[in-house]
Scaffold this motif. Structure first.
Motif, PDB file in Angstrom:
ATOM      1  N   LYS A 112       0.844  -1.183   0.000  1.00 16.90           N
ATOM      2  CA  LYS A 112       0.000   0.000   0.000  1.00 16.90           C
ATOM      3  C   LYS A 112       0.883   1.237   0.000  1.00 16.90           C
ATOM      4  O   LYS A 112       1.676   1.457   0.911  1.00 16.90           O
ATOM      5  CB  LYS A 112      -0.910  -0.008   1.232  1.00 16.90           C
ATOM      6  N   THR A 158       1.808   5.201   0.166  1.00 14.63           N
ATOM      7  CA  THR A 158       1.401   6.476   0.753  1.00 14.63           C
ATOM      8  C   THR A 158       2.388   7.545   0.314  1.00 14.63           C
ATOM      9  O   THR A 158       3.596   7.409   0.523  1.00 14.63           O
ATOM     10  CB  THR A 158       1.382   6.405   2.289  1.00 14.63           C
ATOM     11  N   THR A 210       3.665  11.416   0.648  1.00 20.59           N
ATOM     12  CA  THR A 210       3.646  12.609   1.502  1.00 20.59           C
ATOM     13  C   THR A 210       4.551  13.660   0.881  1.00 20.59           C
ATOM     14  O   THR A 210       5.753  13.423   0.704  1.00 20.59           O
ATOM     15  CB  THR A 210       4.138  12.287   2.927  1.00 20.59           C
TER      16      THR A 210
END
Length: 236
Positions: free
Chosen positions: A54, A56, A58
């Motif tokens: 998964k 992510t 930022t």
């Protein structure tokens, strides 16, 4: 208030209005930091598609004081040698109407499974199912050669002793040899409508799929692909 004072007040109000309009126009013509952030985030989402876990994304802080001309089509890119993995830097450039380039810090986290030692592993010890555990974490913070599937390490041996809980790195593991130095092997070669085999002696260790040299009974040195069961595939 006399006429002169009224005129001065009117002029002052007009100057304030002109200044406010100019400031608003300049702000409208500046690149929105939110648009820069969105450009970087979308770019990294595309670049990281297909990673084993998964993802992510930022995006780091963007200095609001940075004054860049508005750009209708900003283009994001990675620096040579950089990748959409872990801490990275993304460049954003504008070709027109006003050329500019900025660099923005970002981080790509990849939450996924990895394989670790469930028990201490001795150097040279063949790894079995019961000695392994599947753990979850940010793969971007682990070595690139980390094992993510038990099948990648079963039957292999470690080059060093490994303590329990240590993530297993594929570059620190060695496959068990299917052909050993000095042992007899069967040379096999097959093609459309034919199959030939003979015996020889391996002159080195080799894991399944590795190239190994074999000396035939006649003393000729040939190379082939080591396979399980003491076989060496030779192309003629």
């Amino acid at each position: 208030m006399n006429q002169a004072a009224m005129n001065r007040a009117a002029k002052k109000s007009l100057l304030f209005a002109i200044a406010a309009f100019a400031a608003g126009t300049a702000q409208a013509d500046a690149m929105n930091p939110a648009a820069l952030r969105q450009t970087v985030e979308q770019f990294l989402q595309v670049q990281s598609a297909g990673l084993p876990g998964k993802v992510t994304v930022t995006v780091g802080n963007i200095d609001a004081r940075m004054k860049l001309a508005a750009c209708p089509a900003p283009e994001a890119f990675l620096m040579p040698g950089s990748k959409a993995w872990g801490k990275t830097t993304v460049g954003v450039r504008c070709a027109a109407p006003t050329p500019w380039t900025v660099y923005i810090q970002a981080n790509v986290g990849v939450l996924g499974n990895y394989i670790a030692a469930a028990t201490p592993l001795s150097q040279g010890q063949a790894i079995t199912e019961g000695q392994l555990v599947t753990m979850q974490g940010d793969l971007a913070t682990l070595p690139a050669s980390i094992a993510t599937d038990k099948a990648q390490v079963l039957g292999r041996t470690s080059n060093v002793s490994i303590s329990a809980g240590t993530p297993l790195r594929l570059d620190a593991l060695r496959s068990q040899p299917v052909v050993k130095n000095g042992e007899k092997v069967r040379l096999v070669s097959s093609g459309n409508g034919f199959s030939v085999s003979s015996e020889g002696k391996a002159v080195a260790n080799a894991a399944d799929g590795q190239v190994v040299q074999v000396r035939t009974a006649a003393g000729q040195a040939v190379s082939g692909i080591a396979r399980a069961g003491g076989l060496v595939e030779v192309a003629f």
